[in-house]
Design a protein around this motif. Sequence first.
Motif, PDB file in Angstrom:
ATOM      1  N   ALA A   9      23.771   4.517  45.322  1.00 15.41           N
ATOM      2  CA  ALA A   9      22.847   3.449  45.715  1.00 15.41           C
ATOM      3  C   ALA A   9      21.448   3.737  45.172  1.00 15.41           C
ATOM      4  O   ALA A   9      21.122   4.870  44.819  1.00 15.41           O
ATOM      5  CB  ALA A   9      22.808   3.349  47.234  1.00 15.41           C
ATOM      6  N   TYR A  10      20.629   2.721  45.129  1.00 25.31           N
ATOM      7  CA  TYR A  10      19.262   2.881  44.620  1.00 25.31           C
ATOM      8  C   TYR A  10      18.478   3.918  45.408  1.00 25.31           C
ATOM      9  O   TYR A  10      17.624   4.622  44.868  1.00 25.31           O
ATOM     10  CB  TYR A  10      18.520   1.534  44.661  1.00 25.31           C
ATOM     11  CG  TYR A  10      19.042   0.569  43.636  1.00 25.31           C
ATOM     12  CD1 TYR A  10      18.492   0.510  42.353  1.00 25.31           C
ATOM     13  CD2 TYR A  10      20.112  -0.280  43.936  1.00 25.31           C
ATOM     14  CE1 TYR A  10      18.986  -0.362  41.399  1.00 25.31           C
ATOM     15  CE2 TYR A  10      20.620  -1.146  42.993  1.00 25.31           C
ATOM     16  CZ  TYR A  10      20.051  -1.195  41.725  1.00 25.31           C
ATOM     17  OH  TYR A  10      20.547  -2.055  40.776  1.00 25.31           O
ATOM     18  N   CYS A  11      18.762   4.040  46.700  1.00 31.83           N
ATOM     19  CA  CYS A  11      18.030   4.983  47.563  1.00 31.83           C
ATOM     20  C   CYS A  11      18.589   6.399  47.479  1.00 31.83           C
ATOM     21  O   CYS A  11      18.051   7.306  48.109  1.00 31.83           O
ATOM     22  CB  CYS A  11      18.108   4.507  49.013  1.00 31.83           C
ATOM     23  SG  CYS A  11      19.812   4.419  49.622  1.00 31.83           S
ATOM     24  N   CYS A  77      26.392  -0.766  46.899  1.00 32.81           N
ATOM     25  CA  CYS A  77      24.993  -1.233  46.813  1.00 32.81           C
ATOM     26  C   CYS A  77      24.650  -1.795  45.437  1.00 32.81           C
ATOM     27  O   CYS A  77      24.009  -2.838  45.324  1.00 32.81           O
ATOM     28  CB  CYS A  77      24.077  -0.057  47.160  1.00 32.81           C
ATOM     29  SG  CYS A  77      22.336  -0.367  46.878  1.00 32.81           S
ATOM     30  N   GLY A  81      26.245  -4.944  47.584  1.00 27.91           N
ATOM     31  CA  GLY A  81      26.581  -4.657  48.979  1.00 27.91           C
ATOM     32  C   GLY A  81      25.405  -4.033  49.709  1.00 27.91           C
ATOM     33  O   GLY A  81      24.276  -4.081  49.233  1.00 27.91           O
ATOM     34  N   GLY A  82      25.687  -3.432  50.852  1.00 28.50           N
ATOM     35  CA  GLY A  82      24.609  -2.861  51.658  1.00 28.50           C
ATOM     36  C   GLY A  82      23.815  -3.958  52.351  1.00 28.50           C
ATOM     37  O   GLY A  82      24.327  -5.040  52.616  1.00 28.50           O
ATOM     38  N   ARG A  83      22.559  -3.676  52.646  1.00 31.24           N
ATOM     39  CA  ARG A  83      21.735  -4.685  53.318  1.00 31.24           C
ATOM     40  C   ARG A  83      21.521  -5.873  52.389  1.00 31.24           C
ATOM     41  O   ARG A  83      21.116  -5.696  51.237  1.00 31.24           O
ATOM     42  CB  ARG A  83      20.364  -4.105  53.652  1.00 31.24           C
ATOM     43  CG  ARG A  83      20.396  -3.007  54.646  1.00 31.24           C
ATOM     44  CD  ARG A  83      18.989  -2.551  54.925  1.00 31.24           C
ATOM     45  NE  ARG A  83      19.010  -1.309  55.660  1.00 31.24           N
ATOM     46  CZ  ARG A  83      17.920  -0.659  56.035  1.00 31.24           C
ATOM     47  NH1 ARG A  83      16.740  -1.142  55.738  1.00 31.24           N
ATOM     48  NH2 ARG A  83      18.025   0.458  56.716  1.00 31.24           N
ATOM     49  N   CYS A  86      17.182  -5.757  50.871  1.00 34.73           N
ATOM     50  CA  CYS A  86      16.769  -4.352  50.973  1.00 34.73           C
ATOM     51  C   CYS A  86      15.511  -4.136  50.137  1.00 34.73           C
ATOM     52  O   CYS A  86      15.531  -4.323  48.915  1.00 34.73           O
ATOM     53  CB  CYS A  86      17.889  -3.438  50.504  1.00 34.73           C
ATOM     54  SG  CYS A  86      17.358  -1.717  50.410  1.00 34.73           S
ATOM     55  N   VAL A  88      14.022  -1.398  49.390  1.00 36.98           N
ATOM     56  CA  VAL A  88      14.153  -0.262  48.462  1.00 36.98           C
ATOM     57  C   VAL A  88      14.816  -0.738  47.168  1.00 36.98           C
ATOM     58  O   VAL A  88      14.327  -0.472  46.057  1.00 36.98           O
ATOM     59  CB  VAL A  88      14.977   0.874  49.110  1.00 36.98           C
ATOM     60  CG1 VAL A  88      15.283   1.967  48.096  1.00 36.98           C
ATOM     61  CG2 VAL A  88      14.244   1.450  50.316  1.00 36.98           C
ATOM     62  N   ARG A  89      15.916  -1.437  47.310  1.00 38.34           N
ATOM     63  CA  ARG A  89      16.633  -1.933  46.124  1.00 38.34           C
ATOM     64  C   ARG A  89      15.753  -2.891  45.317  1.00 38.34           C
ATOM     65  O   ARG A  89      15.684  -2.799  44.086  1.00 38.34           O
ATOM     66  CB  ARG A  89      17.932  -2.625  46.567  1.00 38.34           C
ATOM     67  CG  ARG A  89      18.764  -3.166  45.418  1.00 38.34           C
ATOM     68  CD  ARG A  89      20.162  -3.534  45.879  1.00 38.34           C
ATOM     69  NE  ARG A  89      20.160  -4.432  47.021  1.00 38.34           N
ATOM     70  CZ  ARG A  89      21.210  -4.619  47.835  1.00 38.34           C
ATOM     71  NH1 ARG A  89      22.344  -3.989  47.601  1.00 38.34           N
ATOM     72  NH2 ARG A  89      21.136  -5.454  48.847  1.00 38.34           N
ATOM     73  N   LEU A 115      15.219   5.451  56.167  1.00 34.10           N
ATOM     74  CA  LEU A 115      16.452   6.139  55.760  1.00 34.10           C
ATOM     75  C   LEU A 115      16.337   7.642  56.024  1.00 34.10           C
ATOM     76  O   LEU A 115      17.293   8.279  56.449  1.00 34.10           O
ATOM     77  CB  LEU A 115      16.728   5.889  54.275  1.00 34.10           C
ATOM     78  CG  LEU A 115      17.050   4.441  53.900  1.00 34.10           C
ATOM     79  CD1 LEU A 115      16.981   4.251  52.392  1.00 34.10           C
ATOM     80  CD2 LEU A 115      18.418   4.058  54.413  1.00 34.10           C
TER      81      LEU A 115
HETATM   82  S1  SF4 Z   1      21.111  -1.609  50.410  1.00 35.09           S
HETATM   83 FE1  SF4 Z   1      19.188  -0.390  50.329  1.00 35.09          FE
HETATM   84  S2  SF4 Z   1      19.345   1.111  51.992  1.00 35.09           S
HETATM   85 FE2  SF4 Z   1      21.418   0.263  51.625  1.00 35.09          FE
HETATM   86  S3  SF4 Z   1      22.372   1.696  50.202  1.00 35.09           S
HETATM   87 FE3  SF4 Z   1      21.409   0.070  48.970  1.00 35.09          FE
HETATM   88  S4  SF4 Z   1      19.337   0.829  48.466  1.00 35.09           S
HETATM   89 FE4  SF4 Z   1      20.146   2.096  50.123  1.00 35.09          FE
END
Ligand code: SF4
Length: 149
Positions: A9-11, A77, A81-83, A86, A88-89, A115
């Motif tokens: 994921a980006y984070c 992500c 997917g994920g939030r 987001c 961060v993304r 996070l």
């Molecule tokens: S949606 Fe945001 S917090 Fe969730 S895994 Fe991806 S970058 Fe991380």
Amino acid sequence: MTRDRDLTAYCGLYCGDCIPSNTRLFEMIEELQELAAKLRLYDYAELLSRRDAACEDYPAFERMLAALAGWRCPSPCRAGGGRPSCLVRECAREKGFDGCWECANRRGCELLDPLRGFHRGTIDENLDAIAERGIDGWADGRGRHYPWS
Ligand code: SF4
Ligand code: SF4
């Protein structure tokens, strides 16, 4: 594309470690819901509740199963997917980064703080590992995803 790249994921979290991405778990929940409906377990539990008080909680069990089914994440992500929204993304993408490990400000980044609060040192450890080893082969030594894992 490598598996590590797809699931990073980006984070800096690794989507393969996330419970909402556990395909087998959600298949089992779905199977259980279907079988329970077919057998009419609701009616059976109501009948049994006359001699087993635990069966009075059957409606709560069904609600919990439905809630669990809703936790499923449809894709990693990087594939959306994920939030759904987001910061961060969005921030990493706007800056043209593959992820936050490319960002010189990551150590002081407040967007990552929520996070860090849950995943503790794993966020910074993972970001450092990806910065050092690259996104395509870093994940073997990744940090714990959940505090209890
Ligand atoms: S949606 Fe945001 S917090 Fe969730 S895994 Fe991806 S970058 Fe991380
Ligand atoms: S400022 Fe840097 S570390 Fe923070 S979210 Fe944006 S890209 Fe990631």
